[in-house]
Design an enzyme around this catalytic site. Structure first.
Site, PDB file in Angstrom:
ATOM      1  N   THR A  30       0.975  -0.548  -0.156  1.00 39.13           N
ATOM      2  CA  THR A  30       0.400  -0.007   0.108  1.00 39.13           C
ATOM      3  C   THR A  30       0.860   1.049  -0.174  1.00 39.13           C
ATOM      4  O   THR A  30       2.023   1.092   0.517  1.00 39.13           O
ATOM      5  CB  THR A  30      -0.774   0.203   1.223  1.00 39.13           C
TER       6      THR A  30
ATOM      7  N   TYR B 269      -2.131  -2.730  10.333  1.00 43.94           N
ATOM      8  CA  TYR B 269      -2.450  -2.811   8.978  1.00 43.94           C
ATOM      9  C   TYR B 269      -1.300  -2.589   8.093  1.00 43.94           C
ATOM     10  O   TYR B 269      -0.314  -2.520   7.610  1.00 43.94           O
ATOM     11  CB  TYR B 269      -3.737  -2.751   8.195  1.00 43.94           C
ATOM     12  N   HIS B 270      -1.256  -1.029   7.962  1.00 38.76           N
ATOM     13  CA  HIS B 270       0.025  -0.728   7.098  1.00 38.76           C
ATOM     14  C   HIS B 270       0.607  -0.880   7.327  1.00 38.76           C
ATOM     15  O   HIS B 270       1.894  -0.894   6.916  1.00 38.76           O
ATOM     16  CB  HIS B 270       0.178   1.012   7.151  1.00 38.76           C
TER      17      HIS B 270
HETATM   18  N1  LIG Z   1      -9.423  -1.520  -1.328  1.00 40.04           N
HETATM   19  C1  LIG Z   1      -7.762  -0.921  -1.401  1.00 40.04           C
HETATM   20  O1  LIG Z   1      -8.360   0.360  -1.832  1.00 40.04           O
HETATM   21  C2  LIG Z   1      -6.825  -1.252  -0.933  1.00 40.04           C
HETATM   22  C3  LIG Z   1      -5.438  -0.261  -1.014  1.00 40.04           C
HETATM   23  C4  LIG Z   1      -4.579  -0.399  -1.005  1.00 40.04           C
HETATM   24  C5  LIG Z   1      -3.671  -2.006  -0.951  1.00 40.04           C
HETATM   25  N2  LIG Z   1      -4.937  -3.030  -0.980  1.00 40.04           N
HETATM   26  C6  LIG Z   1      -4.528  -4.615  -0.868  1.00 40.04           C
HETATM   27  O2  LIG Z   1      -4.697  -5.065  -2.251  1.00 40.04           O
HETATM   28  C7  LIG Z   1      -5.549  -6.468  -0.927  1.00 40.04           C
HETATM   29  C8  LIG Z   1      -7.122  -6.431  -1.732  1.00 40.04           C
HETATM   30  O3  LIG Z   1      -8.033  -5.589  -1.016  1.00 40.04           O
HETATM   31  P1  LIG Z   1      -9.259  -5.542  -1.232  1.00 40.04           P
HETATM   32  O4  LIG Z   1      -9.597  -4.585  -0.761  1.00 40.04           O
HETATM   33  O5  LIG Z   1      -9.465  -6.363  -2.315  1.00 40.04           O
HETATM   34  O6  LIG Z   1      -9.147  -6.894   0.309  1.00 40.04           O
HETATM   35  P2  LIG Z   1     -10.863  -7.371   0.657  1.00 40.04           P
HETATM   36  O7  LIG Z   1     -10.709  -7.710   1.891  1.00 40.04           O
HETATM   37  O8  LIG Z   1     -11.718  -7.444  -0.038  1.00 40.04           O
HETATM   38  O9  LIG Z   1     -10.163  -9.024   0.017  1.00 40.04           O
HETATM   39  C9  LIG Z   1      -9.066  -9.632   0.414  1.00 40.04           C
HETATM   40  C10 LIG Z   1      -9.651 -10.934   0.738  1.00 40.04           C
HETATM   41  O10 LIG Z   1      -8.317 -11.699   1.021  1.00 40.04           O
HETATM   42  C11 LIG Z   1      -9.183 -13.356   1.494  1.00 40.04           C
HETATM   43  N3  LIG Z   1      -8.077 -13.428   3.001  1.00 40.04           N
HETATM   44  C12 LIG Z   1      -7.381 -12.850   4.233  1.00 40.04           C
HETATM   45  N4  LIG Z   1      -6.594 -13.516   4.682  1.00 40.04           N
HETATM   46  C13 LIG Z   1      -6.472 -14.763   4.623  1.00 40.04           C
HETATM   47  C14 LIG Z   1      -5.803 -15.921   4.481  1.00 40.04           C
HETATM   48  N5  LIG Z   1      -5.170 -15.951   5.468  1.00 40.04           N
HETATM   49  N6  LIG Z   1      -5.660 -16.826   3.581  1.00 40.04           N
HETATM   50  C15 LIG Z   1      -6.632 -16.635   2.366  1.00 40.04           C
HETATM   51  N7  LIG Z   1      -7.495 -15.751   2.408  1.00 40.04           N
HETATM   52  C16 LIG Z   1      -7.070 -14.556   3.070  1.00 40.04           C
HETATM   53  C17 LIG Z   1     -10.197 -12.625   2.194  1.00 40.04           C
HETATM   54  O11 LIG Z   1     -11.064 -13.524   3.137  1.00 40.04           O
HETATM   55  C18 LIG Z   1     -10.535 -11.780   1.025  1.00 40.04           C
HETATM   56  O12 LIG Z   1     -11.418 -12.563   0.482  1.00 40.04           O
HETATM   57  C19 LIG Z   1      -5.383  -6.250   0.210  1.00 40.04           C
HETATM   58  O13 LIG Z   1      -4.085  -6.742   0.464  1.00 40.04           O
HETATM   59  C20 LIG Z   1      -4.906  -5.003   0.193  1.00 40.04           C
HETATM   60  O14 LIG Z   1      -4.113  -4.966   1.537  1.00 40.04           O
HETATM   61  C21 LIG Z   1      -5.894  -2.771  -1.078  1.00 40.04           C
END
Ligand SMILES: NC(=O)c1ccc[n+]([C@@H]2O[C@H](COP(=O)([O-])OP(=O)(O)OC[C@H]3O[C@@H](n4cnc5c(N)ncnc54)[C@H](O)[C@@H]3O)[C@@H](O)[C@H]2O)c1
Ligand SMILES: NC(=O)c1ccc[n+]([C@@H]2O[C@H](COP(=O)([O-])OP(=O)(O)OC[C@H]3O[C@@H](n4cnc5c(N)ncnc54)[C@H](O)[C@@H]3O)[C@@H](O)[C@H]2O)c1
Lengths: 410, 410
Positions: B155, B192-193
């Site tokens: 991130t 988290y970050h």
């Molecule tokens: N959404 C944003 O704005 C954003 C911004 C920057 C970075 N990110 C990063 O992108 C990635 C996806 O984000 P998102 O918004 O789609 O999140 P989300 O919560 O919608 O999706 C994450 C998925 O990962 C699964 N998961 C979590 N821990 C797990 C584990 N131990 N084993 C298997 N599955 C697991 C969850 O069930 C979920 O379906 C994350 O790593 C997040 O940090 C997202």
């Protein structure tokens, strides 16, 4: 001076987490002897690791209950004992409520780089044990003792071997015409060293968000076994590790020299690190206790006194060994680690000396605190433990490790 | 262009970890639609968190089994499903052996900053789940698919808000007459970050020690709900979070505007961040897949397209909302986070555009991908979810949280 004043610690209540370990035990006694109210928190997992791997301290260390009883006998001072895991928040909370520390010195982590690289399970254990234990400790301080000063042991290994000078924790950067003072970039070189990078990164945040008082001590490699207090009685003696997993280069070289085994230099031997005598470790912790950070401030000190390359260490030991009738030899063995064997290294370490640290020199310590004691216990050396161990690139899952072991046998 | 070529992915087998989530689901369909062989790995923990906290996606998302069946019906393409936890190495190993990925895209982490700050248990869960899951993944690649390209979601929040320009992952520093290119200093601002900082620090080491191919994508805040594939059928629709824990600022503001609630700007509103459209997220991942890092190389890209302050976001939404008959208002509420509300912010983001990314602009996206869809589902809005939530300084133990809740009731 404060270093010797028997009332120096009056009014301070210091919780020594990892107080059954090498640095922690010496520190607990040093502070107790100077009027600090001390307790020890330890889950004794390190003794369990030694048992599992078939290792033992060269010096015959006693159980922690016996140690503490003996200390009372010798000094008249009480050290309260809390046996438990800092990863167990229920235990940690109860301990905080009971002891009400004004400072918590956190030595209680898995501290071997090779151990963290043995297999996946140990890598995950190391980062979980260290990072989550430290988070718990910060929550406990926030919840039960918000004024308590957290003194956290880090390592010089967090910095890696950058091609620029290593500052004490922070680096002022000028970039595209603007300036900021930022956390010094970290490049840990094992899952253990990385766990310490994570600890520091978490601490910077919590210190600010929760207005904590914190000090991060990036310690160099500690050597020696004798401190004033641990030598007061054989039952107080400190541990001396020389196996390939927990033994650090200098201790191992000394033991190799003492038993007539060539000193095993990894690769070219140009790897340079910071070192300090265990007698300086205990004094540094005292200095940190006596100079608490302000609320919201994170002090970072580089805690070492001299820097040497591996080849320089071997040369120092050769010289010292000859004076007492030994004939130390060197062999270069293939380096099991992934690391640079020749590199720039210039790390700053003035802050603790500005606060009063008076360093011991390795050239003296080799004689009075290390080689003589080793020779005394030399019959206890298990020669099967003095060869190089864990390979960085082979670090695998447990299943794969067992398979490899099978193949070697077959 | 490659962005539309239905055979673009031929020969690539891409494992999408976290493929039931917001970014992961859209990416799985995008790649599947372009000829990449795709599987989804997810333990569905995110759905469990929503259930526990009483949250729900604005859009009515279907179960993952139904989603995948519908995709087969709509597109003729198979997506293999592996339900399990990346922290479970036995499961992960079996999945690697079965699917034999050429690339693993790792979205599967706990990704909410407020969630990680709710209490100690969730802080520890976040860092354990994320850091240990990522270590497992690297071990699985090393053990079962050493050529597999790890594409890891980080991130932009890892950088914090330094007073100098934010580069893409590395910073060249001149210091006391010497120069080195070092990992850009990280200053995460929530557990988290921080977990993402730890992931990156671990990856730098493993990439070098194990000669892995890795790409770290420091993603900005993603907005929007529509991608080409997720709009092909109502059963394929993506999630849209608007609660105070998982909803990001922009999505929350749009929903507040749509239901006639003032947009809740935290503090002064000068907080500036990088943003991107979900349609750019999926394209960035495709670009990363098509440009694998060399062995031993860790590529780091800043994955965002535009930067805005919170106040600028509110102004953009006000403008867009007025065009479709809404009358968005703003209120400034006390900032629950510990963060700077006015600061320098200039982050670089040219690398992905050099590789072919053609950004969507937020001013267009508000209309065609966000506000209209929100209005369609506006009857599903639970108004109790749109106020600010978790407080950074209050983050406590579970016991303390329950006590506080009692007091509020009494
Ligand atoms: N959404 C944003 O704005 C954003 C911004 C920057 C970075 N990110 C990063 O992108 C990635 C996806 O984000 P998102 O918004 O789609 O999140 P989300 O919560 O919608 O999706 C994450 C998925 O990962 C699964 N998961 C979590 N821990 C797990 C584990 N131990 N084993 C298997 N599955 C697991 C969850 O069930 C979920 O379906 C994350 O790593 C997040 O940090 C997202
Ligand atoms: N010895 C060195 O050369 C050196 C160098 C730099 C930094 N350090 C740091 O100093 C600290 C102490 O090192 P040491 O050489 O004394 O190590 P050690 O292994 O001798 O002692 C560590 C002690 O902590 C305890 N411990 C570990 N995890 C625990 C947990 N979860 N809960 C409670 N107790 C736990 C162990 O049982 C052990 O008694 C470590 O943090 C280490 O990383 C040591």
């Amino acid at each position: 001076s404060k270093a010797d004043d028997p009332d120096a610690g009056k009014g301070q209540r210091v919780m020594i987490i990892g107080g059954d370990g090498y640095c922690g035990w010496a520190t607990a006694l040093h502070l107790s002897n100077r009027g600090y109210e001390v307790c020890i928190v330890d889950n004794l997992c390190r003794r369990g690791m030694d048992d599992s791997l078939g290792f033992n301290s060269l010096t015959p260390i006693r159980g922690i209950h016996e140690r503490v009883r003996k200390w009372k006998e010798v000094s008249g001072k009480d050290i309260e004992l809390f046996i438990g895991d800092v990863c167990d928040y229920e235990f940690l909370s109860a301990t905080f409520k009971k002891f009400e520390p004004t400072a918590a010195v956190h030595f209680g982590e898995q501290r071997s780089a090779p151990y963290s690289m043995m297999d996946r399970t140990k890598a995950v254990f190391t980062q979980t044990n260290n990072v989550m234990g430290n988070i718990n400790l910060m929550y406990a301080i926030k919840e039960f003792a918000p004024d308590c000063h957290l003194i956290k042991l880090g390592t010089m290994g967090e910095y890696g071997t950058p091609n620029i000078d290593i500052e004490e924790g922070y680096l002022t950067v000028e970039h595209n015409g603007r300036t900021d003072t930022l956390p010094y970039p970290k490049q840990g070189n094992s899952f253990y060293h990385l766990s310490k990078c994570h600890d520091s990164t978490n601490m910077i945040f919590c210190t600010k968000a929760w207005q904590m008082r914190t000090t991060d001590l990036n310690q160099g490699v500690v050597y020696g076994v004798a401190t004033e207090e641990t030598m007061m009685d054989p039952a107080l003696i400190n541990r001396l590790d020389y196996d390939a997993v927990f033994g650090t280069a200098l201790n191992r070289f000394c033991i190799q020299a003492a038993v007539g085994h060539p000193m095993t230099v990894y690769g070219k031997g140009g790897q340079t690190r910071g070192f300090l005598d265990i007698r300086d470790t205990v004094r540094c912790i005292q200095i940190a206790c006596d100079n608490p950070a302000d609320k919201g401030e994170m002090r970072i000190y580089n805690q070492f006194t001299e820097q040497f390359s591996v080849n320089e260490l071997a040369a120092l030991i050769t010289e010292a060994g000859k004076k007492i009738g030994l004939d130390p030899q060197v062999i270069n063995v293939p380096n099991p680690r992934t690391e640079m064997e020749e590199h720039y290294y210039n790390a700053k370490n003035s802050k603790l000396q500005d606060l009063g640290l008076e360093p011991h020199l390795m050239s003296d310590a080799l004689m009075d605190s290390l080689l003589k004691i080793i020779i005394e216990y030399k019959d206890r050396v298990d020669k099967s433990l003095i060869l190089p161990g864990v390979n960085w690139t082979e670090s695998a899952s447990v299943g794969q490790q067992l398979e490899k072991a099978e193949k070697v046998k077959a």
